[in-house]
Scaffold this motif. Structure first.
Motif, PDB file in Angstrom:
ATOM      1  N   GLY A  49       0.837  -1.186   0.000  1.00 16.25           N
ATOM      2  CA  GLY A  49       0.000   0.000   0.000  1.00 16.25           C
ATOM      3  C   GLY A  49       0.872   1.237   0.000  1.00 16.25           C
ATOM      4  N   PHE A  62      -2.712  12.897   6.858  1.00 13.29           N
ATOM      5  CA  PHE A  62      -2.190  11.651   6.301  1.00 13.29           C
ATOM      6  C   PHE A  62      -3.341  10.736   5.938  1.00 13.29           C
ATOM      7  CE2 PHE A  62       0.862   8.254   5.724  1.00 13.29           C
ATOM      8  CZ  PHE A  62       0.198   7.102   6.095  1.00 13.29           C
ATOM      9  N   ALA A  63      -3.240  10.114   4.791  1.00 13.40           N
ATOM     10  CA  ALA A  63      -4.217   9.096   4.394  1.00 13.40           C
ATOM     11  C   ALA A  63      -3.483   7.998   3.646  1.00 13.40           C
ATOM     12  CB  ALA A  63      -5.317   9.687   3.534  1.00 13.40           C
ATOM     13  N   SER A  64      -3.996   6.784   3.745  1.00  9.57           N
ATOM     14  CA  SER A  64      -3.311   5.672   3.087  1.00  9.57           C
ATOM     15  C   SER A  64      -4.329   4.749   2.436  1.00  9.57           C
ATOM     16  CB  SER A  64      -2.480   4.894   4.113  1.00  9.57           C
ATOM     17  OG  SER A  64      -3.325   4.323   5.097  1.00  9.57           O
ATOM     18  N   SER A  66      -4.515   0.653   0.273  1.00  9.56           N
ATOM     19  CA  SER A  66      -3.785  -0.539  -0.165  1.00  9.56           C
ATOM     20  C   SER A  66      -3.931  -0.773  -1.667  1.00  9.56           C
ATOM     21  CB  SER A  66      -4.303  -1.774   0.591  1.00  9.56           C
ATOM     22  OG  SER A  66      -5.683  -1.956   0.326  1.00  9.56           O
ATOM     23  N   TRP A 350       3.223   1.073   5.428  1.00  7.33           N
ATOM     24  CA  TRP A 350       2.713   2.077   4.503  1.00  7.33           C
ATOM     25  C   TRP A 350       1.527   2.847   5.064  1.00  7.33           C
ATOM     26  CZ3 TRP A 350      -2.384   0.983   3.473  1.00  7.33           C
ATOM     27  CH2 TRP A 350      -2.788  -0.344   3.662  1.00  7.33           C
ATOM     28  N   ASN A 351       0.847   2.243   6.058  1.00  8.77           N
ATOM     29  CA  ASN A 351      -0.363   2.869   6.568  1.00  8.77           C
ATOM     30  C   ASN A 351      -0.125   3.636   7.868  1.00  8.77           C
ATOM     31  OD1 ASN A 351       0.143   0.631   8.084  1.00  8.77           O
ATOM     32  ND2 ASN A 351      -1.930  -0.187   8.024  1.00  8.77           N
ATOM     33  N   ARG A 352       1.111   4.006   8.125  1.00 13.11           N
ATOM     34  CA  ARG A 352       1.451   4.757   9.326  1.00 13.11           C
ATOM     35  C   ARG A 352       2.321   5.955   8.952  1.00 13.11           C
ATOM     36  NH1 ARG A 352      -2.031   2.222  11.156  1.00 13.11           N
ATOM     37  NH2 ARG A 352      -2.022   0.679  12.832  1.00 13.11           N
ATOM     38  N   ILE A 353       2.194   7.030   9.724  1.00 11.88           N
ATOM     39  CA  ILE A 353       3.077   8.171   9.502  1.00 11.88           C
ATOM     40  C   ILE A 353       4.443   7.878  10.125  1.00 11.88           C
ATOM     41  CG2 ILE A 353       1.270   9.926   9.402  1.00 11.88           C
ATOM     42  CD1 ILE A 353       1.952  10.578  12.359  1.00 11.88           C
ATOM     43  N   LEU A 355       7.516   8.451  12.533  1.00 13.26           N
ATOM     44  CA  LEU A 355       7.776   9.055  13.829  1.00 13.26           C
ATOM     45  C   LEU A 355       9.276   8.969  14.071  1.00 13.26           C
ATOM     46  CD1 LEU A 355       5.065   7.169  15.953  1.00 13.26           C
ATOM     47  CD2 LEU A 355       4.830   9.434  14.920  1.00 13.26           C
ATOM     48  N   GLY A 453       3.545   5.502  19.551  1.00 11.46           N
ATOM     49  CA  GLY A 453       2.555   6.185  18.731  1.00 11.46           C
ATOM     50  C   GLY A 453       1.125   5.728  18.906  1.00 11.46           C
ATOM     51  N   GLN A 454       0.212   6.567  18.406  1.00 16.77           N
ATOM     52  CA  GLN A 454      -1.206   6.229  18.333  1.00 16.77           C
ATOM     53  C   GLN A 454      -1.687   6.575  16.925  1.00 16.77           C
ATOM     54  OE1 GLN A 454      -1.914   8.913  21.735  1.00 16.77           O
ATOM     55  NE2 GLN A 454      -3.151   7.286  22.635  1.00 16.77           N
ATOM     56  N   PRO A 455      -2.205   5.607  16.130  1.00 13.30           N
ATOM     57  CA  PRO A 455      -2.234   4.186  16.446  1.00 13.30           C
ATOM     58  C   PRO A 455      -0.820   3.623  16.605  1.00 13.30           C
ATOM     59  CG  PRO A 455      -2.791   4.539  14.147  1.00 13.30           C
ATOM     60  CD  PRO A 455      -2.717   5.889  14.772  1.00 13.30           C
TER      61      PRO A 455
END
Lengths: 479, 448
Positions: A49, A62-64, A66, A350-353, A355, A453-455
């Motif tokens: 993704g 941020f948006a992701s 797949s 890929w689905n996380r920013i 940190l 982090g969160q999530p």
């Protein structure tokens, strides 16, 4: 992936982003676990993704997704900008990141034996052989071994013109036994209790000698059942490399993340006692304590070519001669120190920013051999392999437990002890360090389950350590 | 609904996929999640994300060999390759004599797990709610941080024995830490329905704690009578669940329940159970094998009764799964996800009034097992810790480290709160009352 990335960047700009970056990842992971002579898990996972991170109206979004389609790129970018504009409703002073020149680069993990070329049969056979050795003692109720391999293909592109492609391979393994008798339960693990991984090939597994150590840890787990408990006292302690890795991780590694220092993790794991005025003058440890963060170390679990903001991996001094000198930084946080990012922004997927994360945070080796370290210790404990860990939300008060310890009496290893624990306060503890083993005993440990982090994001980090000695430590912390 | 599959589309996917598999047994699990999270610190939004992902897990059984493959690419070609890969892995694997069978179909109870309001939540609305908390914090000279998320998730399971189960659920979660230079306070709200999250009440709760815990003083270590508010009490429930209420921990000989079934191990007023069907938790009608959730009474009136099972651990004992399987490929065995602790008759105020000298604990931080069999845990207090003297809150104290067997703590429960609160504990949900415990061991303290 490149076409999708460029489409996403263009859409982000059209929608109002002043900065945008796209990071796509394709990851393939294989996991094999053998328990008590049976295959417990044999699985493979493919995950792919991309994520779009933008600044719009001086706020992050941020948006992701797949799905690698142009309309998905448009959707993700538009949503990221919408989210950023929503963030701007409560944006403080506004986000600024340092500008950086465009860069085109490639990076690939260096391998001797591609772990993906090794068949599942061969891996299972190794684990079954190890399991057989571990199960020879009747008190062993659980004998478990694991082998993990992962390949990640990453692409990073941003509106500054940077384009970076990386291929990172990780290999890991670990074994553990549980011994039960007389109402007591004891555990032994190898090479460490949380699995051990590196950015290496199959050679990483071969050099662990799992079969040989499997027999040893089973013997030790059974012996622990009848060992004396660790006394409650103030003692000299010597920590083995794997336990020292976790000590370093919790009491230094997290404390030097600049985003944490600035409050970004206050809602979750907390902040840091290493506040900004301490840089360059705070005594973190004794004069022999030197710590660095090195994302270039060959084979380290925290090794890469470029971080997830496109900044090149480098070596960062953290503690020099006991004085705290450096943080882990990002393009947003480094300018607050009048500096440039030192490349430690990492996203777990890929689905996380990204940190600020540890890379390989290392205690530099000292000048004493392990035998000499023991021989020069009159009365203490040698503690091996982490079992429990806990630290307060500014990284000061900690308590650790190890799986096993031995008395050190008049320069010799003596009786085995069970349930060893120790506690302390970070600066006092590191200031009591009076000996560190030399390079002959230095190992790079890979901790695969660092969470932030969160999530939540779980990521692998490395720690280079050699056994070290600490004076005047409270041990035996049990009620 | 965005990101979620219709039941018709899922059935089509599963039917096609199961038809492609020539294995003895095949299982498909589709897990989709649409997550939006607004995070804030220093009184402003510093991270704000959206994620949508769907993962298909295929478990293939050939005799007693099992292979598992996962993919998040759900086009026909990738699904076919994933099934093929799982089959190859199964054939390459060694036999596991303990594996009996995938579960057979059972009726699934329909329960309400989804709220439209949660699915319709927007980034702008979340930002407005967060702005409210930050504004209130600023007005009180404090700094707010936290996270506000809304999630819609879908789980669908099918296998070649005719099992099919599909459910859509939602969850809204708000947690906040509000800080001064010398103190902090915490609040958390959790529901399937975002409209039930009372942002004002949560911010007031956290702000009040931060204001009343300023300038804490040091307290010597030792054993104290404690009142654990719900956030702290939930930690006890969570660790009991993780370390001892799953069948695998019993079968491996490391659970505190081993050798204790039928014995009174806690105060007789204590009953602890798991119930994924209850509307007082974040409900889930079935587990990751598609087996319907059952209520499991682990402790009834202080007596150790039973543990929870998945199909594998149940098969080893000739029992039935209780619907507590984790996702395919997890090795921790069955675990409770929706824990409950029986309520009592005492208010929090009555607990405090009853204490001559003790400590009120709001919350625990970074708790970890020191010795799993005795559930001996170490951790810190956090976000508001107070000395109680002569029945009143005397003053705030600096955070303390404890090392305490939670089993022994529950044996010393003197009072149980009459009201309960739903708290998130890592991957599980715990509904607990506050507890008064006669003796709790603090082994040190920190500087703040």
């Amino acid at each position: 992936m490149k076409e999708i990335a460029h489409r996403a960047l263009n859409t982000a700009k059209i929608k109002g982003a002043t900065y945008a970056e796209v990071r796509s990842v394709r990851a393939s992971t294989q996991l094999i676990t053998v328990k008590n002579g049976n295959v417990e898990v044999l699985s493979e996972k493919e995950s792919e993704g991309f994520g779009v991170r933008v600044i719009a109206d001086n706020a992050w979004g941020f948006a992701s997704t797949s799905r690698f389609f142009p309309d998905e790129a448009d959707m993700a970018s538009a949503l990221a900008v919408q989210i950023a504009k929503a963030s701007a409703l409560s944006k403080g002073k506004g986000i600024e990141v340092e500008s950086r020149p465009a860069l085109t680069a490639h990076y690939k993990t260096s391998l001797i034996i591609d772990p993906l070329s090794i068949s599942a049969d061969e891996k299972i056979a190794l684990l079954l052989k190890t399991s057989y050795e571990m199960q020879k003692k009747k008190e062993i109720t659980v004998a478990r071994g694991t082998i993990m391999t992962q390949k990640e293909e990453k692409l990073f592109a941003n509106t500054e013109g940077t384009l970076i492609e990386q291929e990172i391979v990780k290999t890991g393994c670990g074994i553990g036994v549980t011994a039960v008798s007389g109402g007591d339960v004891q555990r032994r693990s190898y090479p460490s209790s949380m699995g051990h991984q590196g950015t290496e090939g199959w050679e990483f597994v071969l050099k662990q000698n799992l079969v040989e150590h499997g027999a040893r840890i089973a013997e030790e787990a059974v012996a622990l059942l009848s060992a004396k408990p660790c006394p409650s006292a103030v003692k000299t302690i010597i920590l083995d490399g794997s336990q020292l890795a976790l000590q370093l991780h919790e009491s230094c590694g997290h404390a030097i993340e600049l985003d944490r220092v600035l409050g970004s993790e206050a809602a979750y794991a907390g902040t840091s006692f290493l506040t900004l005025e301490k840089q360059g003058q705070f005594r973190y440890g004794s004069e022999i304590v030197n710590i660095d963060a090195d994302a270039t170390y060959p084979g380290g679990l925290g090794t890469f070519g470029y971080d997830d903001e496109g900044v090149a991996a480098c070596n960062i001094p953290i503690v020099k001669d006991g004085i705290f000198v450096g943080y882990l930084t990002s393009r947003e946080t480094a300018p607050l120190l009048g500096a440039s990012s030192n490349g430690t922004m990492r996203a777990s997927s890929w689905n996380r920013i990204p940190l600020i994360r540890m890379t390989n945070v290392n205690l530099r080796p000292g000048n004493i051999g392990f035998d000499e370290l023991i021989e020069s210790t009159d009365d203490g404990l040698y503690m091996e392999t982490n079992k429990s860990w806990s630290i307060d939300d500014r990284r000061i008060n900690f308590q650790f437990g190890t799986e096993i310890a031995w008395e050190v009496k008049q320069g010799k290893l003596g009786k085995m002890l069970k349930n060893p624990t120790y506690t302390g306060m970070t600066p006092q503890f590191w200031s009591s360090c009076d000996a560190i083993c030399n390079n002959d005993h230095y190992s790079m440990w890979g901790i695969s389950n660092c969470a932030k982090g969160q999530p939540m994001q779980v990521i692998g980090v490395g720690h280079g350590t050699a056994p070290a000695r600490f004076r005047g430590v409270q041990v035996g912390v049990m009620n | 609904m965005k990101g979620m599959w219709s039941e018709k589309k899922i059935k089509h996917l599963f039917d096609r996929a199961l038809g492609l598999s020539s294995a003895d047994q095949t299982e498909m699990v589709l897990f989709s999640r649409d997550l939006s999270l607004t995070r804030f610190a220093n009184n402003y939004i510093h991270q704000n994300i959206h994620e949508n992902n769907a993962v298909l897990s295929v478990r293939v059984v050939c005799g007693k060999r099992v292979g598992i493959a996962h993919t998040n690419s759900l086009d026909d070609e990738k699904v076919e390759k994933t099934i093929e890969r799982a089959s190859v892995l199964a054939k390459a694997s060694a036999e596991n004599p303990d594996f009996l069978s995938l579960p057979r179909p059972q009726p699934i109870k329909e329960i309400k797990c989804f709220a439209e309001s949660t699915a319709r939540q927007t980034p702008e609305k979340r930002a407005k709610d967060v702005t409210l908390i930050c504004k209130k914090a600023k007005e009180n000279g404090l700094t707010a941080s936290g996270a506000f998320s809304t999630t819609v998730s879908q789980i669908a399971v099918a296998n070649s024995l005719g099992l099919f189960a599909c459910n859509v659920g939602s969850m809204a979660e708000m947690s906040t830490v509000v800080m001064s230079h010398t103190s902090s306070g915490y609040a958390e709200g959790l529901s399937t329905d975002v409209s039930e999250i009372d942002i004002e009440a949560l911010s007031d709760e956290a702000i009040n704690k931060a204001l009343t815990s300023k300038d804490p003083v040091s307290l010597p270590k030792g054993a104290y009578t404690v009142v654990l508010e719900e956030y702290a009490a939930s930690d006890i429930l969570s660790f009991l669940g993780m370390l001892g209420f799953g069948a695998q921990s019993v079968q491996e000989g490391r659970s505190f329940m081993c050798g204790s079934f039928g014995e009174e191990i806690f105060n007789k007023h204590i009953t602890i159970w798991d119930d994924g069907l209850s509307r007082y938790t974040i409900p889930m009608p079935f587990d990751f094998e598609g087996v319907p959730k059952r209520r499991v009474d682990f402790i009834k009136d202080g007596v150790a009764r039973t543990v929870c099972y998945d199909s594998f651990t149940a098969g080893k004992e000739g029992k039935h799964s209780t619907g507590h399987s984790l996702p395919p490929g997890e090795v921790m065995g069955p675990l409770p996800m929706n824990l409950f602790f029986s309520s009592g008759t005492t208010s929090l105020e009555e607990m405090i009034t009853s204490i001559d000298r003790g400590i009120l604990v709001s919350r625990f931080h970074y708790t970890r097992p020191v010795h799993p069999t005795t559930v001996t845990i170490t951790g810190m207090t956090r976000d508001g810790t107070f000395l109680i003297e002569r029945g009143e809150i005397a003053f705030p104290v600096k955070n303390l480290r404890f090392t305490q067997s939670y089993l022994e703590a529950l044996q010393q429960v003197a009072m149980i709160g009459k009201d309960t609160r739903l708290v998130r504990c890592s991957a599980s949900f715990c509904r607990v009352p506050p507890l008064k415990i006669d003796s709790f061991n603090f082994v040190g303290s920190t500087e703040f």
